[in-house]
Design a protein around this motif. Sequence first.
Motif, mmCIF file in Angstrom:
data_model
loop_
_atom_site.group_PDB
_atom_site.id
_atom_site.type_symbol
_atom_site.label_atom_id
_atom_site.label_comp_id
_atom_site.label_asym_id
_atom_site.label_seq_id
_atom_site.Cartn_x
_atom_site.Cartn_y
_atom_site.Cartn_z
ATOM 1 N N ALA A 214 0.867 -1.177 0.000
ATOM 2 C CA ALA A 214 0.000 0.000 0.000
ATOM 3 C C ALA A 214 0.904 1.227 0.000
ATOM 4 O O ALA A 214 1.789 1.340 0.855
ATOM 5 C CB ALA A 214 -0.904 0.004 1.219
ATOM 6 N N ILE A 215 0.699 2.118 -0.956
ATOM 7 C CA ILE A 215 1.568 3.278 -1.129
ATOM 8 C C ILE A 215 0.757 4.563 -0.953
ATOM 9 O O ILE A 215 -0.310 4.712 -1.544
ATOM 10 C CB ILE A 215 2.216 3.266 -2.522
ATOM 11 N N PHE A 216 1.282 5.469 -0.142
ATOM 12 C CA PHE A 216 0.657 6.764 0.097
ATOM 13 C C PHE A 216 1.630 7.869 -0.301
ATOM 14 O O PHE A 216 2.828 7.641 -0.449
ATOM 15 C CB PHE A 216 0.277 6.904 1.573
ATOM 16 N N GLU A 217 1.113 9.078 -0.446
ATOM 17 C CA GLU A 217 1.929 10.224 -0.867
ATOM 18 C C GLU A 217 3.094 10.480 0.072
ATOM 19 O O GLU A 217 4.189 10.829 -0.361
ATOM 20 C CB GLU A 217 1.071 11.482 -0.959
ATOM 21 N N ASN A 218 2.834 10.321 1.393
ATOM 22 C CA ASN A 218 3.883 10.585 2.372
ATOM 23 C C ASN A 218 3.499 9.920 3.694
ATOM 24 O O ASN A 218 2.396 9.400 3.844
ATOM 25 C CB ASN A 218 4.117 12.090 2.545
ATOM 26 N N GLU A 219 4.408 9.950 4.623
ATOM 27 C CA GLU A 219 4.166 9.305 5.914
ATOM 28 C C GLU A 219 3.002 9.949 6.659
ATOM 29 O O GLU A 219 2.208 9.254 7.295
ATOM 30 C CB GLU A 219 5.424 9.353 6.777
ATOM 31 N N GLU A 220 2.867 11.238 6.594
ATOM 32 C CA GLU A 220 1.783 11.928 7.293
ATOM 33 C C GLU A 220 0.417 11.428 6.801
ATOM 34 O O GLU A 220 -0.469 11.124 7.609
ATOM 35 C CB GLU A 220 1.901 13.436 7.066
ATOM 36 N N ARG A 221 0.231 11.315 5.487
ATOM 37 C CA ARG A 221 -1.044 10.841 4.938
ATOM 38 C C ARG A 221 -1.262 9.370 5.282
ATOM 39 O O ARG A 221 -2.371 8.942 5.563
ATOM 40 C CB ARG A 221 -1.097 11.028 3.422
ATOM 41 N N TYR A 222 -0.192 8.594 5.244
ATOM 42 C CA TYR A 222 -0.264 7.171 5.594
ATOM 43 C C TYR A 222 -0.761 7.004 7.028
ATOM 44 O O TYR A 222 -1.678 6.246 7.304
ATOM 45 C CB TYR A 222 1.125 6.542 5.416
ATOM 46 N N ARG A 223 -0.157 7.711 7.951
ATOM 47 C CA ARG A 223 -0.524 7.596 9.364
ATOM 48 C C ARG A 223 -1.931 8.154 9.626
ATOM 49 O O ARG A 223 -2.670 7.614 10.445
ATOM 50 C CB ARG A 223 0.518 8.263 10.242
ATOM 51 N N ALA A 224 -2.294 9.224 8.932
ATOM 52 C CA ALA A 224 -3.645 9.769 9.080
ATOM 53 C C ALA A 224 -4.681 8.733 8.637
ATOM 54 O O ALA A 224 -5.719 8.566 9.290
ATOM 55 C CB ALA A 224 -3.789 11.061 8.284
ATOM 56 N N ASN A 225 -4.405 8.034 7.558
ATOM 57 C CA ASN A 225 -5.316 6.980 7.110
ATOM 58 C C ASN A 225 -5.388 5.872 8.154
ATOM 59 O O ASN A 225 -6.476 5.385 8.473
ATOM 60 C CB ASN A 225 -4.871 6.401 5.768
#
Length: 81
Positions: free
Chosen positions: A55-66
């Motif tokens: 699973a790939i997200f734009e950045n760590e902040e968006r990943y953790r928010a999800n």
Amino acid sequence: MYGTIATLSIAPEKVETLSAMLRSWNEKEGAGDIGFVAGYILQTDADASVLKMMAIFENEERYRANAERPEQDVWYQELRA
């Protein structure tokens, strides 16, 4: 980019159910504004019960928010079941 690479062990007869859950998530959540970029699930040649998921997200902040969203936890608990 930031994300997860996971190794999953699953009964071969459950692979299609898992694939359907991931497709559904991609259609519902992936289209939203949560920073999701892409997701992949691969079945190994050596053992049909071993899958690799990414699973790939734009950045760590968006990943953790999800990861902190209650609806993501509900989905994850269904996945684990």
